[in-house]
Design an enzyme around this catalytic site. Structure first.
Site, PDB file in Angstrom:
ATOM      1  N   ASP A   1       0.831  -1.207   0.000  1.00  0.00           N
ATOM      2  CA  ASP A   1       0.000   0.000   0.000  1.00  0.00           C
ATOM      3  C   ASP A   1       0.868   1.260   0.000  1.00  0.00           C
ATOM      4  OD1 ASP A   1      -2.677  -0.531  -0.401  1.00  0.00           O
ATOM      5  OD2 ASP A   1      -3.084  -1.025   1.678  1.00  0.00           O
TER       6      ASP A   1
ATOM      7  N   HIS B   1      -4.700   3.871   3.938  1.00  0.00           N
ATOM      8  CA  HIS B   1      -4.477   2.455   4.270  1.00  0.00           C
ATOM      9  C   HIS B   1      -3.149   2.290   5.021  1.00  0.00           C
ATOM     10  CE1 HIS B   1      -7.202   1.346   0.605  1.00  0.00           C
ATOM     11  NE2 HIS B   1      -7.814   2.060   1.522  1.00  0.00           N
TER      12      HIS B   1
ATOM     13  N   TYR C   1      -2.456   0.797   8.985  1.00  0.00           N
ATOM     14  CA  TYR C   1      -1.537  -0.235   9.487  1.00  0.00           C
ATOM     15  C   TYR C   1      -0.644   0.352  10.578  1.00  0.00           C
ATOM     16  CZ  TYR C   1      -3.112  -2.060   5.001  1.00  0.00           C
ATOM     17  OH  TYR C   1      -3.898  -2.438   3.945  1.00  0.00           O
TER      18      TYR C   1
ATOM     19  N   GLU D   1     -10.315  -1.020  -1.998  1.00  0.00           N
ATOM     20  CA  GLU D   1      -9.548  -1.797  -2.993  1.00  0.00           C
ATOM     21  C   GLU D   1     -10.454  -2.264  -4.141  1.00  0.00           C
ATOM     22  OE1 GLU D   1      -6.735  -1.107  -2.490  1.00  0.00           O
ATOM     23  OE2 GLU D   1      -5.962  -1.547  -0.510  1.00  0.00           O
TER      24      GLU D   1
ATOM     25  N   HIS E   1     -10.434   0.388  -6.611  1.00  0.00           N
ATOM     26  CA  HIS E   1      -9.148   0.450  -7.324  1.00  0.00           C
ATOM     27  C   HIS E   1      -9.061  -0.674  -8.371  1.00  0.00           C
ATOM     28  CE1 HIS E   1      -7.603   2.211  -3.264  1.00  0.00           C
ATOM     29  NE2 HIS E   1      -8.527   2.956  -3.830  1.00  0.00           N
TER      30      HIS E   1
END
Ligand code: ZN
Ligand code: ZN
Length: 354
Positions: free
Chosen positions: A94, A127, A131, A225, A228
């Site tokens: 990412d 994103h 994390y 996602e 995307h």
């Protein structure tokens, strides 16, 4: 088409030949003014995707992780290991996406598609931040360091990440038509195959009522996602329609081979991470799930069904992944809310009924 180069060229930022005439527009090599004009754009799919992505805006640190912090030490050894490895993998890709999307956008002459790529890059930043937020909230600092350096300490992770970044780097170093197609394909595989055994792992924890905050974050990430993936499906299809001469038998064979490599990598990674020790995720289920996805991705861009007839081996995963579906709302009793209420966000009950 007169006046349009058959070679891939970096676009001019100020284009004196730019026109608003839609007949002169192309995904690459078009005569764009570079002005973003959604009411007069060639690719309506890009306009729709842009609006959808924007509508999905969310803020990671508004999801509470206190319960996850308490639960993490109680996870099995295998679950803890899979949690760390999966995050290490997601963090790397990412983060790389954020930069690489800009490299592709330099060659795209449709401002509405550039708008999507830049918006995607912004979401990839969210994103990566998620994390980071997970690792600062859930685990101790030593574990955090371990996860952030795993991309080079774990040889299996290194190999599979390099497969994608090599394609990206090759296009940046030597921009030509085929390298551009391969870079877009690497993006497509990353969004459409690479993340999926990792997502399934988190959902298997969710199914057992474990790590609910992490699962909520992952579901929001997967919702993005999917947009995307749709973007790169359209990009690859449009490139093919507009430049059939670039898509000769060699490049098609190469794309299929890339897809198969990605599927192989994802299967071996999924098995390596879960060690056949995660509830609901046996080695054979991982293998058929990833091959099933491989078929879907190949079919979507005209590469046939390389894995024959394979059924989805764990449809329950899709009930987690389809959280943005409003029509087939499976959260009937307690609706999943992620709406802004006077500056704060509310996020309720993410567990689909079993
Ligand atoms: Zn992402
Ligand atoms: Zn993405």
């Amino acid at each position: 088409m007169p006046g349009i180069s058959e070679k891939l060229q970096k676009k001019l930022l100020f284009n004196p030949d730019g026109t608003r005439e839609l007949g002169q527009q192309r995904l690459v090599g078009g005569k764009s003014t570079n002005l973003i004009e959604f009411a007069n754009c060639k690719y309506s799919w890009a306009e729709q995707l842009y609006r959808k992505m924007r509508q999905f805006f969310w803020i990671p640190d508004e999801i509470p992780l206190g319960d996850d912090k308490r639960q993490f030490p109680k996870l099995t050894e295998y679950e803890q290991s899979a949690y760390k490895k999966t995050l290490a993998f997601l963090i790397f890709l990412d983060s790389i996406q954020v930069d690489n999307l800009g490299a592709l956008a330099l060659y795209i002459t449709a401002p509405e598609v550039v708008a999507c790529l830049k918006t995607q890059a912004f979401f990839e930043t969210i994103h990566a931040q998620s994390y980071d937020y997970l690792l600062t909230s859930v685990v101790d600092s030593l574990t955090r360091d371990e996860v952030y350096t795993m991309w080079k300490d774990d040889s299996i992770l290194l190999t599979r990440n390099k497969f994608i970044t090599d394609q990206y780097q090759e296009f940046i170093d030597n921009p030509n038509e085929k390298a551009f197609i391969r870079s877009c394909m690497a993006d497509y595989l990353l969004e459409g195959i690479y993340f999926y055994s990792g997502f399934a792992f988190f959902y298997s924890l969710g199914r057992q009522d474990k790590m609910g905050g992490t699962v909520s974050l992952i579901r929001l990430i997967q919702r993005d996602e999917n947009t995307h993936l749709a973007l790169f499906t359209h990009i690859l299809r449009t490139l093919q329609e507009e430049n059939p001469e670039w898509f000769d038998a060699d490049i098609k064979a190469e794309l299929l081979s890339m897809l198969k490599t990605a599927v192989d990598h994802e299967i071996s990674w999924g098995k390596y991470v879960t060690r056949n020790q995660i509830l609901g995720l046996s080695d054979s289920i991982i293998e058929s799930y990833i091959k099933y996805l491989g078929n879907l991705r190949a079919e979507a861009i005209g590469l046939g069904s390389p894995y024959g007839n394979i059924k989805h081996p764990m449809p329950w995963v899709d009930t987690y992944a389809a959280m943005n579906s409003t029509k087939t709302d499976f959260f009937e009793r307690k609706v999943t809310n992620y709406q802004k209420f006077g500056g704060s966000m509310k996020f309720d009950n993410l567990k689909p009924p079993s």
